[in-house]
Write a protein that holds these residues in place. Structure first.
Motif, PDB file in Angstrom:
ATOM      1  N   ASN A   1       0.825  -1.214   0.000  1.00  0.00           N
ATOM      2  CA  ASN A   1       0.000   0.000   0.000  1.00  0.00           C
ATOM      3  C   ASN A   1       0.858   1.261   0.000  1.00  0.00           C
ATOM      4  O   ASN A   1       1.843   1.321  -0.715  1.00  0.00           O
ATOM      5  CB  ASN A   1      -1.017  -0.047   1.134  1.00  0.00           C
ATOM      6  CG  ASN A   1      -2.031  -1.163   0.897  1.00  0.00           C
ATOM      7  OD1 ASN A   1      -2.527  -1.327  -0.213  1.00  0.00           O
ATOM      8  ND2 ASN A   1      -2.320  -1.946   1.917  1.00  0.00           N
ATOM      9  N   LEU A   2       0.521   2.307   0.790  1.00  0.00           N
ATOM     10  CA  LEU A   2       1.285   3.548   0.736  1.00  0.00           C
ATOM     11  C   LEU A   2       2.752   3.276   1.039  1.00  0.00           C
ATOM     12  O   LEU A   2       3.078   2.574   2.003  1.00  0.00           O
ATOM     13  CB  LEU A   2       0.731   4.572   1.736  1.00  0.00           C
ATOM     14  CG  LEU A   2      -0.610   5.210   1.387  1.00  0.00           C
ATOM     15  CD1 LEU A   2      -1.044   6.157   2.499  1.00  0.00           C
ATOM     16  CD2 LEU A   2      -0.544   5.948   0.060  1.00  0.00           C
ATOM     17  N   LEU A   3       3.632   3.865   0.229  1.00  0.00           N
ATOM     18  CA  LEU A   3       5.062   3.576   0.350  1.00  0.00           C
ATOM     19  C   LEU A   3       5.767   4.577   1.259  1.00  0.00           C
ATOM     20  O   LEU A   3       5.566   5.785   1.148  1.00  0.00           O
ATOM     21  CB  LEU A   3       5.709   3.583  -1.040  1.00  0.00           C
ATOM     22  CG  LEU A   3       5.203   2.506  -2.007  1.00  0.00           C
ATOM     23  CD1 LEU A   3       5.808   2.716  -3.390  1.00  0.00           C
ATOM     24  CD2 LEU A   3       5.546   1.105  -1.480  1.00  0.00           C
ATOM     25  N   ASP A   4       6.613   4.042   2.122  1.00  0.00           N
ATOM     26  CA  ASP A   4       7.424   4.897   2.993  1.00  0.00           C
ATOM     27  C   ASP A   4       8.685   5.368   2.302  1.00  0.00           C
ATOM     28  O   ASP A   4       9.226   6.428   2.629  1.00  0.00           O
ATOM     29  CB  ASP A   4       7.793   4.135   4.274  1.00  0.00           C
ATOM     30  CG  ASP A   4       6.576   3.856   5.142  1.00  0.00           C
ATOM     31  OD1 ASP A   4       5.672   4.711   5.191  1.00  0.00           O
ATOM     32  OD2 ASP A   4       6.518   2.773   5.757  1.00  0.00           O
ATOM     33  N   GLU A   5       9.189   4.578   1.379  1.00  0.00           N
ATOM     34  CA  GLU A   5      10.393   4.943   0.631  1.00  0.00           C
ATOM     35  C   GLU A   5      10.291   4.396  -0.783  1.00  0.00           C
ATOM     36  O   GLU A   5       9.555   3.432  -1.034  1.00  0.00           O
ATOM     37  CB  GLU A   5      11.648   4.418   1.331  1.00  0.00           C
ATOM     38  CG  GLU A   5      11.637   2.936   1.627  1.00  0.00           C
ATOM     39  CD  GLU A   5      12.825   2.523   2.476  1.00  0.00           C
ATOM     40  OE1 GLU A   5      13.914   3.101   2.290  1.00  0.00           O
ATOM     41  OE2 GLU A   5      12.665   1.638   3.330  1.00  0.00           O
ATOM     42  N   PRO A   6      10.983   5.006  -1.742  1.00  0.00           N
ATOM     43  CA  PRO A   6      10.842   4.597  -3.140  1.00  0.00           C
ATOM     44  C   PRO A   6      11.272   3.152  -3.385  1.00  0.00           C
ATOM     45  O   PRO A   6      12.195   2.637  -2.755  1.00  0.00           O
ATOM     46  CB  PRO A   6      11.771   5.570  -3.878  1.00  0.00           C
ATOM     47  CG  PRO A   6      11.916   6.736  -2.969  1.00  0.00           C
ATOM     48  CD  PRO A   6      11.888   6.162  -1.581  1.00  0.00           C
ATOM     49  N   VAL A   7      10.575   2.529  -4.335  1.00  0.00           N
ATOM     50  CA  VAL A   7      10.940   1.215  -4.847  1.00  0.00           C
ATOM     51  C   VAL A   7      11.413   1.419  -6.277  1.00  0.00           C
ATOM     52  O   VAL A   7      10.658   1.899  -7.127  1.00  0.00           O
ATOM     53  CB  VAL A   7       9.750   0.242  -4.798  1.00  0.00           C
ATOM     54  CG1 VAL A   7      10.114  -1.092  -5.458  1.00  0.00           C
ATOM     55  CG2 VAL A   7       9.301   0.014  -3.356  1.00  0.00           C
ATOM     56  N   ILE A   8      12.664   1.088  -6.532  1.00  0.00           N
ATOM     57  CA  ILE A   8      13.299   1.391  -7.816  1.00  0.00           C
ATOM     58  C   ILE A   8      13.396   0.118  -8.653  1.00  0.00           C
ATOM     59  O   ILE A   8      13.945  -0.891  -8.209  1.00  0.00           O
ATOM     60  CB  ILE A   8      14.708   1.977  -7.590  1.00  0.00           C
ATOM     61  CG1 ILE A   8      14.616   3.216  -6.684  1.00  0.00           C
ATOM     62  CG2 ILE A   8      15.367   2.336  -8.916  1.00  0.00           C
ATOM     63  CD1 ILE A   8      15.942   3.634  -6.077  1.00  0.00           C
ATOM     64  N   CYS A   9      12.854   0.184  -9.869  1.00  0.00           N
ATOM     65  CA  CYS A   9      12.841  -0.979 -10.753  1.00  0.00           C
ATOM     66  C   CYS A   9      13.560  -0.644 -12.061  1.00  0.00           C
ATOM     67  O   CYS A   9      13.179   0.297 -12.764  1.00  0.00           O
ATOM     68  CB  CYS A   9      11.418  -1.424 -11.054  1.00  0.00           C
ATOM     69  SG  CYS A   9      10.509  -2.018  -9.615  1.00  0.00           S
ATOM     70  N   LYS A  10      14.558  -1.432 -12.370  1.00  0.00           N
ATOM     71  CA  LYS A  10      15.233  -1.322 -13.656  1.00  0.00           C
ATOM     72  C   LYS A  10      14.449  -2.118 -14.680  1.00  0.00           C
ATOM     73  O   LYS A  10      14.033  -3.250 -14.418  1.00  0.00           O
ATOM     74  CB  LYS A  10      16.668  -1.851 -13.552  1.00  0.00           C
ATOM     75  CG  LYS A  10      17.490  -1.712 -14.828  1.00  0.00           C
ATOM     76  CD  LYS A  10      18.917  -2.213 -14.615  1.00  0.00           C
ATOM     77  CE  LYS A  10      19.752  -2.066 -15.869  1.00  0.00           C
ATOM     78  NZ  LYS A  10      21.144  -2.577 -15.659  1.00  0.00           N
ATOM     79  N   VAL A  11      14.229  -1.516 -15.853  1.00  0.00           N
ATOM     80  CA  VAL A  11      13.431  -2.157 -16.896  1.00  0.00           C
ATOM     81  C   VAL A  11      14.276  -2.332 -18.148  1.00  0.00           C
ATOM     82  O   VAL A  11      14.881  -1.371 -18.643  1.00  0.00           O
ATOM     83  CB  VAL A  11      12.179  -1.313 -17.226  1.00  0.00           C
ATOM     84  CG1 VAL A  11      11.374  -1.964 -18.347  1.00  0.00           C
ATOM     85  CG2 VAL A  11      11.315  -1.124 -15.986  1.00  0.00           C
ATOM     86  N   GLU A  12      14.309  -3.552 -18.640  1.00  0.00           N
ATOM     87  CA  GLU A  12      15.060  -3.860 -19.852  1.00  0.00           C
ATOM     88  C   GLU A  12      14.212  -4.728 -20.768  1.00  0.00           C
ATOM     89  O   GLU A  12      13.696  -5.770 -20.349  1.00  0.00           O
ATOM     90  CB  GLU A  12      16.363  -4.586 -19.520  1.00  0.00           C
ATOM     91  CG  GLU A  12      17.350  -3.767 -18.695  1.00  0.00           C
ATOM     92  CD  GLU A  12      18.619  -4.546 -18.370  1.00  0.00           C
ATOM     93  OE1 GLU A  12      19.691  -4.141 -18.849  1.00  0.00           O
ATOM     94  OE2 GLU A  12      18.515  -5.565 -17.651  1.00  0.00           O
TER      95      GLU A  12
END
Length: 332
Positions: free
Chosen positions: A219-230
Motif C-alpha cells: 500500500n502507501l510507500l514509505d520509501e521509493p521502490v526502484i525498478c530497472k526495466v530492460e
C-alpha cells in the motif's frame, strides 16, 4: 437518476451513504427488477455485507462469500463463476481484483453483466473521496485525454527519478470511466483512467514507485521502490524494506511473466487521493500506475498469473511530440 428508480425509492436513496447511492444510481443505473450479486471473501466481508445491507432493500440481491484468492486476476470459485452469468450487476467486494480473471471476462462477453470492482475497499471510501465525483464530468475528461493518449513512442518521467521509454504503436486506449452502465461493461470506481498497453519487449529505463503499491503487504510507500526495466521486463528491484517485499511477492510466483510491463494507466478522477487503497490510488489525477504481468486487456498477449499496479506520483507524459501531463498537471 430519472427512470432509474421509482420516486419513492429515490426519496429513500437520500438516506443512504453517498457512495452507496452513487453505486446504485450514477455508476450502474440499476433499475427495479434487476438482479444484483455481491461477491466477497473472508477478508472483506465487512465491505460485502455493507453493500448487501443496502442493495437488498432495493433489488433482488444475493451475496456469496468465497475463500480469499491468492492474488489479482485469480479465478473465483465455480459457484461464483456460474452466478456471475446470471445477474445484471455484480459488485466484487473482494481483497484482490477479479477484473482480469477469465471468469469476469467471459461473463462480460456474454453481454448481460455489468461488473463493478470494489476490491481493496475501506468503509471511509463510501463517505468521501473519489466516489463523490461527478462521473459524467469524469467521462468528459477521459474522452478528451484519450484522443491524445495514443501514438508510437511513450516517454514517462517524474521528479522521483522515473525515466522510461516504450512503444505503444498499434495499441488503443482502454478506458475505465468508473461506471458500468451498459451490459458487458466493467469498472472499478472510484478509479477513473485511460490506459495503454506497451508493446511487449520495448520498455526500457527506470521506474521509481513513490506513491503506492496496492497490495495487502504494501500500500502507501514509505520509501521509493526502484525498478530497472530492460526489453519490456523488470530486471532488478532495489530500495528498502518495501522493495524486499515486492521482490519476494514476484519471486514466489516462479513465473517470468509477472515482471512484464503490461499497462500505463493515467489516473483522471480529481476527487481521488493517495490513501493506500487500490481504486482511489490508481485513479488519482496527476499520477500513473504501471501494471505488471497480464496484459490481455490492453491489446497484449501475455497471460500471466498476476496483474499488479504500482503508482508513481506527479508524472510527465509525452507521446511522440505531444505533452499530455507535466509534473502531475494535465495539459490537454
Amino acid at each position: 437518476m430519472e427512470n432509474v428508480l421509482t420516486k419513492t425509492r429515490k426519496e429513500l436513496l437520500e438516506d443512504l451513504p453517498l457512495g452507496i447511492k452513487q453505486l446504485f444510481t450514477s455508476i450502474t443505473h440499476l433499475k427495479e427488477g434487476e438482479k444484483v450479486l455481491v461477491i466477497t471473501d473472508e477478508n472483506k466481508k465487512e465491505i460485502g455485507e455493507f453493500v448487501y445491507k443496502y442493495a437488498k432493500e432495493f433489488f433482488e440481491t444475493t451475496m456469496m462469500v468465497m475463500p480469499t484468492r491468492e492474488g489479482h486476476g485469480a479465478e473465483p470459485t465455480e459457484a461464483v463463476r456460474a452466478a456471475m452469468n446470471n445477474c445484471d450487476v455484480a459488485f466484487g467486494a473482494t481483497t484482490y481484483s477479479m477484473y482480469h480473471s477469465k471468469a469476469r471476462l467471459d461473463a462480460s462477453k456474454n453481454g448481460r453483466l455489468r461488473w463493478v470492482g470494489l476490491q481493496d475497499y475501506a468503509l471511509h471510501m463510501f463517505e468521501k473521496g473519489g466516489l463523490t465525483a461527478d462521473f459524467d464530468e469524469v467521462k468528459e475528461v477521459i474522452d478528451r485525454v484519450s484522443e491524445y493518449y495514443q501514438g508510437n513512442t511513450f516517454k514517462l518521467t517524474a521528479p522521483g527519478g522515473t525515466n522510461m521509454v516504450c512503444s505503444v504503436k498499434g495499441r488503443k486506449p482502454v478506458f475505465d470511466y468508473g461506471t458500468s452502465r451498459e451490459p458487458g461493461s466493467a469498472s472499478f470506481p472510484p478509479n477513473a483512467e485511460v490506459a495503454l498497453g506497451p508493446v511487449e519487449g520495448t520498455a526500457n529505463g527506470v521506474l521509481v514507485f513513490d506513491g503506492s503499491i496496492p497490495h495487502p503487504l504494501l500500500n502507501l510507500l514509505d520509501e521509493p521502490v526502484i525498478c530497472k526495466v530492460e526489453n519490456g521486463f523488470i530486471t532488478e528491484i532495489t530500495g528498502g524494506r518495501e522493495a524486499d517485499i515486492l521482490r519476494k511477492i514476484l519471486a514466489d510466483f516462479n513465473d517470468p511473466t509477472v515482471y512484464n510491463i503490461a499497462e500505463l494507466g493515467l489516473g483522471l478522477n480529481k476527487e481521488n487521493y493517495l490513501c493506500g487503497h487500490m481504486a482511489p490510488d490508481e485513479g488519482s489525477l496527476g499520477n500513473i500506475h504501471i501494471g505488471i504481468g497480464k496484459n490481455l486487456n490492453f491489446g497484449g498477449h501475455v497471460d500471466s498469473p498476476l496483474h499488479l499496479d504500482l503508482v508513481i506520483k506527479d508524472v510527465t507524459v509525452v507521446i511522440d511530440d505531444c505533452s499530455l501531463m507535466k509534473d502531475g498537471e494535465l495539459l490537454v
